[in-house]
Design a protein around this motif. Structure first.
Motif: not given
Length: 102
Positions: A55-57, A59
């Motif tokens: 997820s973006d978190n 990364r």
């Protein structure tokens, strides 16, 4: 997805040679995956796909990790593992695994 279902069906089917070699005859299915449900296998596949997509978190935390002190880097690893587990909860709830626990 149809190809996966076809492969699973092919693996679960017995042919006459296997029945003769194993001493089994007619009626009962004795394939490699005879006790597994193809729909459950497809759900497990989607579960693994969900688990492998960052997820973006995640990364973001991985990008911050080299900037932290050495003693704080393991905390990022722990946070990432917890985030992965929490991302699996909705999929596990839909599968009905928690129904048997309560």
């Amino acid at each position: 997805m149809d190809n996966i279902e076809d492969i699973l069906r092919a693996l679960t089917e017995d042919n006459d040679d296997n029945q003769a070699d194993n001493g089994h005859s007619g009626g009962e299915e004795q394939g490699l995956f005879s006790g597994l449900d193809p729909e459950m296998l497809l759900k497990m596949l989607s579960l693994f796909e969900t688990f492998n997509q960052p997820s973006d978190n995640e990364r973001f935390l991985l990008a911050l990790k080299p900037l932290l002190r050495e003693e704080n880097r393991p905390k990022i690893d722990s946070a990432l593992r917890l985030m992965k587990l929490f991302s699996l909860l909705p999929v596990l709830r839909e599968s009905g695994i928690f129904d048997k626990l309560l």
